[in-house]
Design a protein around this motif. Sequence first.
Motif, PDB file in Angstrom:
ATOM      1  N   GLY A 170       0.724  -1.257   0.166  1.00  0.00           N
ATOM      2  CA  GLY A 170       0.012  -0.173  -0.045  1.00  0.00           C
ATOM      3  C   GLY A 170       0.753   1.357  -0.005  1.00  0.00           C
ATOM      4  N   VAL A 171       0.573   2.237  -0.755  1.00  0.00           N
ATOM      5  CA  VAL A 171       1.244   3.524  -0.789  1.00  0.00           C
ATOM      6  C   VAL A 171       0.279   4.513  -0.367  1.00  0.00           C
ATOM      7  CG1 VAL A 171       0.791   3.795  -3.432  1.00  0.00           C
ATOM      8  CG2 VAL A 171       2.690   4.968  -2.607  1.00  0.00           C
ATOM      9  N   GLU A 172       0.663   5.571   0.053  1.00  0.00           N
ATOM     10  CA  GLU A 172      -0.114   6.639   0.730  1.00  0.00           C
ATOM     11  C   GLU A 172      -0.054   7.560  -0.045  1.00  0.00           C
ATOM     12  OE1 GLU A 172       0.215   6.974   5.205  1.00  0.00           O
ATOM     13  OE2 GLU A 172       1.894   5.588   5.086  1.00  0.00           O
ATOM     14  N   PHE A 173      -1.294   8.459  -0.053  1.00  0.00           N
ATOM     15  CA  PHE A 173      -1.290   9.618  -0.803  1.00  0.00           C
ATOM     16  C   PHE A 173      -0.434  10.914  -0.256  1.00  0.00           C
ATOM     17  CE2 PHE A 173      -5.445   8.148  -1.670  1.00  0.00           C
ATOM     18  CZ  PHE A 173      -5.507   7.970  -3.282  1.00  0.00           C
ATOM     19  N   THR A 174       0.398  11.588  -1.080  1.00  0.00           N
ATOM     20  CA  THR A 174       1.167  12.619  -0.497  1.00  0.00           C
ATOM     21  C   THR A 174       0.270  13.599   0.187  1.00  0.00           C
ATOM     22  OG1 THR A 174       2.670  12.394  -2.604  1.00  0.00           O
ATOM     23  CG2 THR A 174       2.757  14.489  -1.413  1.00  0.00           C
ATOM     24  N   MET A 287       6.231   2.788  -6.444  1.00  0.00           N
ATOM     25  CA  MET A 287       4.708   3.019  -6.238  1.00  0.00           C
ATOM     26  C   MET A 287       4.493   4.315  -5.881  1.00  0.00           C
ATOM     27  SD  MET A 287       2.964  -0.427  -4.583  1.00  0.00           S
ATOM     28  CE  MET A 287       3.976  -1.139  -3.521  1.00  0.00           C
ATOM     29  N   GLU A 288       5.489   4.651  -4.808  1.00  0.00           N
ATOM     30  CA  GLU A 288       5.389   6.186  -4.210  1.00  0.00           C
ATOM     31  C   GLU A 288       5.886   7.351  -5.199  1.00  0.00           C
ATOM     32  OE1 GLU A 288       6.672   5.743   0.375  1.00  0.00           O
ATOM     33  OE2 GLU A 288       8.311   5.887  -1.018  1.00  0.00           O
ATOM     34  N   ALA A 289       6.860   6.813  -6.297  1.00  0.00           N
ATOM     35  CA  ALA A 289       7.223   7.663  -7.686  1.00  0.00           C
ATOM     36  C   ALA A 289       5.779   7.853  -8.257  1.00  0.00           C
ATOM     37  CB  ALA A 289       8.102   7.223  -8.430  1.00  0.00           C
ATOM     38  N   MET A 290       5.222   6.825  -8.513  1.00  0.00           N
ATOM     39  CA  MET A 290       3.963   6.992  -9.615  1.00  0.00           C
ATOM     40  C   MET A 290       2.819   7.565  -8.953  1.00  0.00           C
ATOM     41  SD  MET A 290       3.824   2.938 -10.752  1.00  0.00           S
ATOM     42  CE  MET A 290       2.344   2.860 -11.300  1.00  0.00           C
ATOM     43  N   GLU A 291       2.628   7.482  -7.662  1.00  0.00           N
ATOM     44  CA  GLU A 291       1.595   8.356  -6.823  1.00  0.00           C
ATOM     45  C   GLU A 291       1.954   9.934  -6.900  1.00  0.00           C
ATOM     46  OE1 GLU A 291      -0.856  10.439  -4.472  1.00  0.00           O
ATOM     47  OE2 GLU A 291       1.365  10.114  -3.860  1.00  0.00           O
ATOM     48  N   PRO A 352      -4.789   1.077  -7.893  1.00  0.00           N
ATOM     49  CA  PRO A 352      -5.165  -0.082  -7.274  1.00  0.00           C
ATOM     50  C   PRO A 352      -4.243  -0.571  -6.165  1.00  0.00           C
ATOM     51  CG  PRO A 352      -5.043  -0.596  -9.476  1.00  0.00           C
ATOM     52  CD  PRO A 352      -4.377   0.684  -9.386  1.00  0.00           C
ATOM     53  N   PHE A 353      -3.097   0.275  -6.063  1.00  0.00           N
ATOM     54  CA  PHE A 353      -1.985   0.020  -4.966  1.00  0.00           C
ATOM     55  C   PHE A 353      -1.959   1.012  -3.815  1.00  0.00           C
ATOM     56  CE2 PHE A 353      -0.556  -1.386  -9.277  1.00  0.00           C
ATOM     57  CZ  PHE A 353      -0.226  -2.842  -9.177  1.00  0.00           C
ATOM     58  N   VAL A 354      -3.048   1.713  -3.789  1.00  0.00           N
ATOM     59  CA  VAL A 354      -2.972   2.718  -2.687  1.00  0.00           C
ATOM     60  C   VAL A 354      -3.275   1.927  -1.392  1.00  0.00           C
ATOM     61  CG1 VAL A 354      -3.701   4.739  -4.176  1.00  0.00           C
ATOM     62  CG2 VAL A 354      -5.438   3.392  -3.082  1.00  0.00           C
TER      63      VAL A 354
END
Length: 371
Positions: A170-174, A287-291, A352-354
């Motif tokens: 899971g990646v968190e929103f900035t 994933m963090e970069a993509m977010e 889908p990875f958030v």
Amino acid sequence: MKILFVASVYRHLTVFHIPYMQYFQSQGYEVWAAAGIGNEDKENLQKLNIKCVDIPFSRSPLSAQNMTAYQALKKLFHSERFDLVHVHTPIAALLSRAAFRNVKHGKIVYTAHGFHFYKGAPKQNWLIYYTAEKLAAKWTDYLITMNDEDYKNAQKLLPVEKISYVHGVGVEFTTEVLTSSEKAEMKAQLSLPNDAVVISCVAEMNSNKNHQFLLRNWQQLKQDNPNLELLLIGNGEMEHELQTYVAKEQLVGIHFLGYRRDVPELLQISDIVTLLSHREGLPKSIMEAMEASIPCVVTNTRGLRDLVQTNENGYVIEHGDDQSLKVAFTKLAQSAQLREQMGQRAKQLVEPFVLDKVLQEYSTIYKKLLK
């Protein structure tokens, strides 16, 4: 009601699993953590009311230290009554499942963050790690994988009803967005020109992460694209060796930042993110970069190719293909429009990875196991 999380080091738990620990706390469970080194990370867990138990794991599978770790785990499992034990990292997971095998209460689940056996892996990896996982499968109530190749390999170990494929950790929103002046100040602190095109690589410095692939091509890349700057974020056993190589080859525009806790802010001054590993599970840094809407250049590696699509949100290149590496970075370095376009697509593909969605996937599994 008690839940135990196990990993080789506390940092693995603080970086990836705090939201899952807090999920259990919200459900009324007492949460424990068992791991090896990591005083600061251990203290951070304890501040969250997580009870920590030191277990002296060694990353080397043949180290005698792991027998001590095994005995400590057996003692823990027989003195405490855990409803669920969630294990992570290969050695810690193997020893935990072996130590838990005769425990009558509770279940044990293993999240594979990237099997050490995979297509193209050395034969000894298959001999050691696949054999070990085959043995440990009989002591495993449930197995969680996070990329397509591992999910298929997991079906050689357990029946499909005992396996799940989840979208990583899971990646968190900035949450905090830097202003233009804050970005300029951060660049100045790092000695970056304000008009630099910044490549960031967030990775432990070891042979698997393959920093050398980029470094050996850096002189030509810098010559063709003078505004490129490279941030190497992380530390590890090869840090000195890589620094020595950079100095010997007189490479310029490369910044060794060490381990940082402000990666989300560093990503906000980054234009491209790269990871060129030989082995991955499903890397959170990508994933963090993509977010953060940043295009990525990665190798054709399990886990990386699950996230990046060539000409969509970046480029997937073959291992050792120096020309493709230089072309990929040059295309992105020379076109702000391409970076913007690929960055927007990255933001769409990471959906889908958030964290909220992945936490739902995990809660479904947890509820099934704790019935």
